[in-house]
Motif scaffolding. Structure first.
Motif, short mmCIF file in Angstrom:
data_model
loop_
_atom_site.label_atom_id
_atom_site.label_comp_id
_atom_site.label_asym_id
_atom_site.label_seq_id
_atom_site.Cartn_x
_atom_site.Cartn_y
_atom_site.Cartn_z
N PHE A 1 0.85 -1.20 0.00
CA PHE A 1 0.00 0.00 0.00
C PHE A 1 0.88 1.25 0.00
N ASP A 2 0.73 2.09 -1.01
CA ASP A 2 1.55 3.29 -1.19
C ASP A 2 0.79 4.50 -0.64
N GLN A 3 1.15 4.92 0.57
CA GLN A 3 0.45 6.02 1.20
C GLN A 3 0.60 7.33 0.44
N ASP A 4 1.79 7.58 -0.11
CA ASP A 4 2.01 8.82 -0.86
C ASP A 4 1.15 8.87 -2.12
N ALA A 5 1.08 7.75 -2.83
CA ALA A 5 0.25 7.70 -4.04
C ALA A 5 -1.23 7.85 -3.68
N TYR A 6 -1.61 7.25 -2.56
CA TYR A 6 -3.00 7.35 -2.09
C TYR A 6 -3.36 8.80 -1.76
N ALA A 7 -2.45 9.50 -1.09
CA ALA A 7 -2.68 10.92 -0.77
C ALA A 7 -2.78 11.75 -2.05
N ALA A 8 -1.98 11.42 -3.04
CA ALA A 8 -2.01 12.16 -4.31
C ALA A 8 -3.36 11.95 -5.01
N GLU A 9 -3.92 10.74 -4.90
CA GLU A 9 -5.23 10.48 -5.49
C GLU A 9 -6.32 11.31 -4.82
N TRP A 10 -6.23 11.46 -3.49
CA TRP A 10 -7.20 12.30 -2.78
C TRP A 10 -7.07 13.76 -3.19
N LYS A 11 -5.84 14.20 -3.37
CA LYS A 11 -5.61 15.58 -3.81
C LYS A 11 -6.21 15.81 -5.19
N ALA A 12 -6.02 14.87 -6.09
CA ALA A 12 -6.55 15.00 -7.45
C ALA A 12 -8.08 15.02 -7.43
N LEU A 13 -8.68 14.15 -6.63
CA LEU A 13 -10.14 14.11 -6.54
C LEU A 13 -10.67 15.39 -5.91
N GLY A 14 -10.02 15.84 -4.82
CA GLY A 14 -10.44 17.09 -4.18
C GLY A 14 -10.38 18.27 -5.12
N ASP A 15 -9.33 18.34 -5.93
CA ASP A 15 -9.18 19.44 -6.89
C ASP A 15 -10.27 19.37 -7.96
N ASP A 16 -10.60 18.15 -8.41
CA ASP A 16 -11.63 18.00 -9.44
C ASP A 16 -12.99 18.46 -8.91
N ILE A 17 -13.31 18.08 -7.68
CA ILE A 17 -14.59 18.48 -7.09
C ILE A 17 -14.64 19.98 -6.91
N LYS A 18 -13.54 20.55 -6.40
CA LYS A 18 -13.47 21.99 -6.16
C LYS A 18 -13.69 22.76 -7.46
N ALA A 19 -13.10 22.30 -8.54
CA ALA A 19 -13.21 22.98 -9.82
C ALA A 19 -14.63 22.89 -10.38
N MET B 1 -12.74 20.56 10.79
CA MET B 1 -11.50 20.96 10.10
C MET B 1 -11.10 22.40 10.41
N ASP B 2 -12.08 23.29 10.55
CA ASP B 2 -11.76 24.69 10.81
C ASP B 2 -11.05 24.90 12.14
N ASN B 3 -11.14 23.92 13.03
CA ASN B 3 -10.54 24.07 14.36
C ASN B 3 -9.32 23.17 14.56
N TRP B 4 -8.79 22.62 13.48
CA TRP B 4 -7.59 21.80 13.62
C TRP B 4 -6.43 22.63 14.16
N PRO B 5 -5.60 22.03 15.01
CA PRO B 5 -4.50 22.80 15.62
C PRO B 5 -3.41 23.21 14.64
N VAL B 6 -3.29 22.49 13.52
CA VAL B 6 -2.32 22.83 12.47
C VAL B 6 -3.01 22.65 11.12
N GLN B 7 -2.39 23.17 10.06
CA GLN B 7 -2.98 23.13 8.72
C GLN B 7 -2.54 21.87 7.99
N ALA B 8 -3.01 20.71 8.45
CA ALA B 8 -2.74 19.46 7.73
C ALA B 8 -3.60 19.43 6.47
N ASP B 9 -3.11 18.76 5.43
CA ASP B 9 -3.80 18.77 4.14
C ASP B 9 -4.32 17.38 3.80
N PRO B 10 -5.65 17.16 3.88
CA PRO B 10 -6.21 15.86 3.52
C PRO B 10 -6.45 15.70 2.02
N GLY B 11 -6.21 16.77 1.25
CA GLY B 11 -6.45 16.72 -0.18
C GLY B 11 -7.71 17.45 -0.60
#
Length: 268
Positions: free
Chosen positions: A166-184, A228-238
């Motif tokens: 299981f490639d966690q980095d590739a998995y995170a990249a997939e979430w980022k791509a999906l999040g960007d597509d939805i946002k657009a 998410m608005d109250n997270w202690p740091v700005q972590a990026d879930p994608g």
């Protein structure tokens, strides 16, 4: 249409291409006049609208954000600006990190060090590893707030069932791509066909998690993302809070329509 300009004049005046003008029209951002022969003409109101779009794009807003902002609907402008500032700050950090790396490599070359392509790539990988470590630290700060050490231990045990492949980095990249597509694609009808496609993609991507997660893990994760608005740091879930809120609406619409979605099963 003496007080209007044709599309060629507008491209010269604004610097926009004819293709961009037609795209903005298709998105509903601007409505030019039409001559009897169907040629586009832009009056003073349309030109003012185009100048507004250009100004907002300079502020870094996406066309989807501009569309919501200019649609004469109530909008959380403070939240939009805050989210955009967070995005620009993250972008600025990435640019700064890249500049730091390049300046460091250039100074080594200036000192006469033999930096070849292989060494350069090695330095980039080292930088990426440092960035990954920072991201892991950010996520730990978030999960420490919402999950006890015992719950986190259960997380680690269950996620270990995904296996070494299981490639966690590739998995995170997939979430980022999906999040960007939805946002657009926003705004869109949460019960529409486009939203249904995004829900399917979302749950397909969730499958590694739903295969191993307990109902308690699912509930805890939902609460974490709801806050998410109250997270202690700005972590990026994608994806950001807007995408998260929309996907909850779209998911609810699919479930009301009788569509079965893959959720964690009770143990046993």
């Amino acid at each position: 249409m003496a007080d209007s300009l044709d599309i060629a004049a507008v491209t010269r005046l604004t610097g926009l291409t004819a293709r961009a003008l037609r795209f903005y029209e298709a998105r509903g951002l601007v409505q030019p006049l039409r001559t009897a022969s169907g040629r586009r003409h832009y009056d003073a109101a349309a030109l003012e609208r185009l100048n507004l779009i250009l100004s907002l794009k300079k502020a870094g807003l996406t066309l989807a954000q501009i569309q919501r902002l200019t649609a004469n609907r109530r909008i959380d402008l403070h939240g939009l600006i805050t989210a955009q500032l967070d995005h620009l700050e993250a972008q600025a950090r990435r640019i700064s990190e890249a500049q730091t790396l390049l300046v460091s490599v250039k100074s080594r070359i200036d000192r006469g060090e033999p930096i070849d392509a292989e060494t350069f790539c090695s330095l980039i990988r080292h930088e990426q590893q440092d960035s990954t470590t920072m991201s892991q630290d950010q996520w730990k700060a978030v999960t420490d707030r919402y999950f006890t050490p015992e719950q986190q231990a259960e997380w680690a045990d269950r996620m270990g069932a995904l296996g070494e492949d299981f490639d966690q980095d590739a998995y995170a990249a997939e979430w980022k791509a999906l999040g960007d597509d939805i946002k657009a694609a926003l705004p869109m009808d949460p019960s529409g066909e486009a939203a249904a496609g995004f829900v399917q993609r979302w749950f397909d991507l969730l499958k590694p998690f739903t295969d191993v997660a307990s109902p308690a893990m699912w509930t805890g994760t939902m609460k974490m993302y709801d806050d998410m608005d109250n997270w202690p740091v700005q972590a990026d879930p994608g994806f950001d809070t807007e995408v998260w809120a929309f996907m909850k609406q779209a998911t609810a619409a699919r479930m009301l329509a009788g569509v079965s979605l893959a959720l964690p099963k009770q143990p046993g």
